[in-house]
Design a protein around this motif. Structure first.
Motif, short mmCIF file in Angstrom:
data_model
loop_
_atom_site.label_atom_id
_atom_site.label_comp_id
_atom_site.label_asym_id
_atom_site.label_seq_id
_atom_site.Cartn_x
_atom_site.Cartn_y
_atom_site.Cartn_z
N VAL A 210 22.46 2.53 28.28
CA VAL A 210 21.18 3.17 27.99
C VAL A 210 20.09 2.54 28.85
O VAL A 210 19.88 1.32 28.82
CB VAL A 210 20.80 3.03 26.50
N LEU A 211 19.41 3.37 29.62
CA LEU A 211 18.27 2.93 30.43
C LEU A 211 17.02 3.59 29.88
O LEU A 211 16.95 4.81 29.77
CB LEU A 211 18.45 3.31 31.90
N ILE A 212 16.01 2.81 29.53
CA ILE A 212 14.75 3.34 29.00
C ILE A 212 13.64 3.02 30.00
O ILE A 212 13.39 1.85 30.30
CB ILE A 212 14.39 2.73 27.63
N PHE A 213 12.99 4.06 30.50
CA PHE A 213 11.95 3.86 31.51
C PHE A 213 10.57 4.01 30.88
O PHE A 213 10.31 4.97 30.16
CB PHE A 213 12.12 4.88 32.64
N PHE A 214 9.70 3.05 31.19
CA PHE A 214 8.33 3.07 30.68
C PHE A 214 7.35 3.18 31.84
O PHE A 214 7.66 2.81 32.98
CB PHE A 214 8.05 1.79 29.88
N PHE A 231 15.40 -6.57 30.55
CA PHE A 231 14.32 -5.72 31.03
C PHE A 231 14.05 -6.01 32.51
O PHE A 231 14.19 -7.14 32.98
CB PHE A 231 13.06 -5.90 30.19
N LEU A 232 13.68 -4.96 33.19
CA LEU A 232 13.53 -5.03 34.65
C LEU A 232 12.16 -4.49 35.02
O LEU A 232 11.86 -3.32 34.78
CB LEU A 232 14.64 -4.22 35.32
N GLU A 242 19.37 -7.29 41.76
CA GLU A 242 20.64 -6.60 41.93
C GLU A 242 21.60 -6.87 40.77
O GLU A 242 22.28 -5.97 40.28
CB GLU A 242 21.29 -7.00 43.26
N GLY A 243 21.62 -8.12 40.29
CA GLY A 243 22.50 -8.47 39.18
C GLY A 243 22.10 -7.73 37.91
O GLY A 243 22.96 -7.26 37.15
N TYR A 244 20.81 -7.62 37.66
CA TYR A 244 20.33 -6.89 36.49
C TYR A 244 20.71 -5.42 36.56
O TYR A 244 21.09 -4.81 35.56
CB TYR A 244 18.80 -7.01 36.39
N GLY A 252 27.44 0.32 26.35
CA GLY A 252 26.70 -0.18 25.20
C GLY A 252 25.53 -1.07 25.53
O GLY A 252 24.87 -1.60 24.63
N ARG A 253 25.24 -1.24 26.81
CA ARG A 253 24.12 -2.10 27.21
C ARG A 253 22.81 -1.31 27.19
O ARG A 253 22.76 -0.18 27.65
CB ARG A 253 24.37 -2.66 28.63
N VAL A 254 21.75 -1.93 26.66
CA VAL A 254 20.43 -1.30 26.62
C VAL A 254 19.51 -2.09 27.57
O VAL A 254 19.36 -3.31 27.44
CB VAL A 254 19.83 -1.30 25.20
N THR A 255 18.91 -1.39 28.51
CA THR A 255 18.03 -2.02 29.50
C THR A 255 16.70 -1.29 29.54
O THR A 255 16.64 -0.07 29.61
CB THR A 255 18.66 -2.01 30.91
N LEU A 256 15.62 -2.07 29.49
CA LEU A 256 14.27 -1.53 29.59
C LEU A 256 13.78 -1.70 31.03
O LEU A 256 13.92 -2.77 31.61
CB LEU A 256 13.32 -2.23 28.62
#
Length: 262
Positions: A210-214, A231-232, A242-244, A252-256
């Motif tokens: 899951v990628l959530i863009f703000f 978060f990035l 690059e690693g992030y 199942g990974r959630v990234t903001l």
């Protein structure tokens, strides 16, 4: 010192609400600024002062990014913050604003306060006219040629002789977009965040990344327990980015992320 005093005077008058400045060219800060320069430069310096007066009203556009450790201000450029980038007679006010807010010290700000004098300009549009060969590649060539005299300009001014069209390698779009199902307009910020959380949890449990863009980092930090997720943002060093990004695709990974990465 006269240039520094002039910039600080403009900033302080604006912040105090004494705006616009009455009889600016007769003000002692401005006259001292001119008197320190030879007469032949007065025209150019008056142009700089005019730019300062214009730019003070929108110094925060585009949004400056502050590195409080190094004391530098940069701007978002693609997916990174470029701290070597500045806006003539505008970034100076970003330094003063952050000094006033206590984010930067007077010592950190001192080296960045002054007046920017433009010594010359050139047009990128004129550079190709000096090239021996021009090869252009664009996915919108057909649409461009339908605009006014674009084709004639490319032929006459840039010596384009051939136009070639090739089919897209991507094929037909299979996107299904249903506004009634795919667009939600919450009545409050809390409802908006709760809706995002609900959708995220559904996708996470299904084993999806899951990628959530703000819009920006300030909006990203409104997400509940944002600091417990990966978060990035543009502030992240390029060597770690690059690693992030690779890790964000794990099941199942959630990234903001901020929208620069979208």
């Amino acid at each position: 010192p006269e240039a520094v005093a002039l910039v600080r005077f403009i900033f302080e008058e604006y912040k105090a609400g004494r705006w616009p400045i009455s009889k600016f060219t007769e003000n002692e800060h401005f006259t001292r600024f001119l008197d320190k320069s030879p007469p032949e430069m007065h025209g150019a310096l008056m142009g700089c002062a005019s730019a300062l007066l214009r730019n003070i009203e929108d110094w925060s556009k585009p949004e400056p990014v502050v590195d409080e450790q190094t004391g530098r201000i940069g701007y978002k450029m693609h997916e990174v913050v470029n701290f070597d980038m500045s806006y003539s007679n505008k970034t100076v006010f970003a330094y003063l604003a952050n000094e006033m807010e206590g984010k930067l010290s007077s010592k950190q700000v001192a080296d960045h306060i002054g007046v920017d004098l433009t010594c010359g300009r050139f047009s990128f549009a004129e550079l190709p006219k000096e090239y021996r060969c021009i090869l252009g590649v664009t996915g919108t060539l057909k649409e461009l040629l339908e605009i006014g005299d674009i084709e004639k300009m490319l032929q006459d001014e840039y010596a384009f002789k051939h136009f070639t069209f090739t089919p897209s390698i991507f094929g037909e779009r299979n996107l299904t977009f249903k506004p009634g199902e795919h667009i939600h307009v919450p009545d409050s910020e809390a409802t908006w965040l709760a809706k995002i959380e609900h959708l995220v949890e559904m996708e996470r449990k299904a084993g999806n990344a899951v990628l959530i863009f703000f819009k920006n980092e300030a909006e990203l930090r409104k997400y509940p327990n944002w600091n417990l997720h990966e978060f990035l943002t543009e502030r992240l060093e390029a060597v770690r980015r690059e690693g992030y990004i690779r890790a964000a695709t794990a099941a199942g990974r959630v990234t903001l992320l901020t929208r620069a990465f979208g």
